[in-house]
Design an enzyme around this catalytic site. Sequence first.
Site: not given
Ligand code: UD1
Length: 420
Positions: A22-23, A117, A122, A307, A399
Site C-alpha cells: 500500500k505504502n 490523525c 502528523r 508499522d 484500508r
Molecule cells: C509513512 C507511512 C506510514 C508509516 C510512516 C513512518 C505511507 C502512506 N505511510 O507515513 O505507514 O507509519 O511513513 O514510517 O507511506 N512529520 C512532521 N512534519 C512533516 C512530516 C512528518 O513533523 O512535514 C513527522 C510526523 O508527524 C511523524 C514523523 O515525522 O512523527 C514521520 O512521519 P512520516 O515519515 O512523514 O510519515 P508518513 O509519510 O505520513
Amino acid sequence: MDKFLIQGGNVLKGAVRISGAKNAALPLLAATILAETPITITNVPNLKDVNTLVKLISGLGVTISYDNHDVVKADTSTLSNQFAPYELVKTMRASILVLGPLLARYGEAKVSLPGGCAIGSRPVDQHLKALEALGAHIEVDAGYVHAKVDGRLKGGEVIFDMVTVGGTENILMAAVLAEGVTTIRNAAREPEITDLANMLVKMGAKISGIDTDTLIVTGVERLSGCEYAVVADRIETGSYLAAAAMTGGCVRTTHTDPVLLESVLEKFEEMGAEVTRGDDWIELDMQGKRPKAVSFRTLPHPEFPTDMQAQIMAVNTIARGFSTISETIFENRFMHVPELSRMGANIEVEGNDATVTGVEKLSAAPVMATDLRASFSLVLAALAAEGETLVDRIYHIDRGYEKIEEKLQGLGAQIKRVSE
Ligand code: UD1
C-alpha cells in the site's frame, strides 16, 4: 459497520500470497501525474486507500482505470484541474502526495491539508518547506495548501529536519521535473521510496543515491509513461509471520522479499522462531513453542518499522518474559494497549515506552480497532485468545490489508466478517 468474529486457538499453517505494498502503491499512483504518456502500474493491492487515491486522481480529470484486480492505467492527457478537495484528503493523509507532482508539472496545486490523525498530529511542514526550497510560493488558507510557481521549479538544496517518508516522496516527485540539480539530505530510505525512485527512473528521471539518505536529482523537461510493478508489502509480510509466531504455527509468505524486513526477521529469530529465507519467500516456523519476549525501538528504515510495532507487541503479550518497546516515530501510537489489556495482556505505558509482561493466555473480549496496524494486533490477539473475540471498526483494517479474512482462513484461522 463491519466487524470480525474470531474464534481463537487454531494453530496457523500454510502459505499466503503477499500483495503489493500500500505504502508504495500510493506514491506510485501520485507519480502517474508526472507522465506525459499513458502509464500502467501492476501488482496494485485492492484496498480502500488505493481506491481513495484513484478517485482523487480521477477528480483531477486524469483518465484512470482500476480493474480492482491489480492493474491501474492512467492517461494524464485529459487532466483539467489541480484541486484535491477536503472530502477525499481527510480520509487519507497520503493524498498530500499529489501536491509535489501537480506543482512540478502544472505549476499550481490546491490540496487540502490532511489534518490530524488518530496516531498523532502528523503535520506537513517539512513537505511545504522542501517545496519552497525549490521556488514554490505556498499559502495555507482555509484548510488548503495553495502552491504556485512561475515557470518551472528550480533545483535546490533540501535538508529535512526529521526523516519523513511522505516528505521525501513529495519532494522527489517535484524535483524530477525541476530545472537543475536538487540535493535531498536526511532523506528517508524506506523500500517504498526506492520503489518510487525506480519507477521515476523508468519514466526518464535522473536520480542518484537511491537507497541512501542523500538523493541527487537532475531535473528533466518531461517524463513518459512506463509499466511498473509495485514492490511487495513488507508490513503485510511481517503481520502474517507474526500470526505464525502468535499461534505456534508455521507460515510461508510468498511473492515477497526478505531483504525488505531484515530488522523484523531478526526479532522473530530472537523470539526462538525458525526463519527460512528464499529469494521471494519467507517461512516462519514457531514449532509449537511459546515465543520469547523481545524488546525494540521503532526507528526509520533500515531499523525496526513503526508499522510493525503493534503486531510484535501483540506477540509479546503471550511471550515468555518481559519486554520494553519504545515508539520514537509517532506520539500516541499505543492505542491498541487498552484493547489488548481488555483481553488480559499485562502492559504498562509511560510516555512513548511500553513494558509488556507476557501472560500464558489471553481471553476473548469485544475490542475496537483504532488505526490500521493496531487493528491487526487485535486480530493477532484474538487468534491466540481463548474464546470468541469481536473486533469492531475494522474499516481501519480494510484500508491496508487486502483480503485479510480470506488469507487468514487459508492458514486455518476461524474468522468471519459480520455486517450490521
Ligand atoms: C509513512 C507511512 C506510514 C508509516 C510512516 C513512518 C505511507 C502512506 N505511510 O507515513 O505507514 O507509519 O511513513 O514510517 O507511506 N512529520 C512532521 N512534519 C512533516 C512530516 C512528518 O513533523 O512535514 C513527522 C510526523 O508527524 C511523524 C514523523 O515525522 O512523527 C514521520 O512521519 P512520516 O515519515 O512523514 O510519515 P508518513 O509519510 O505520513
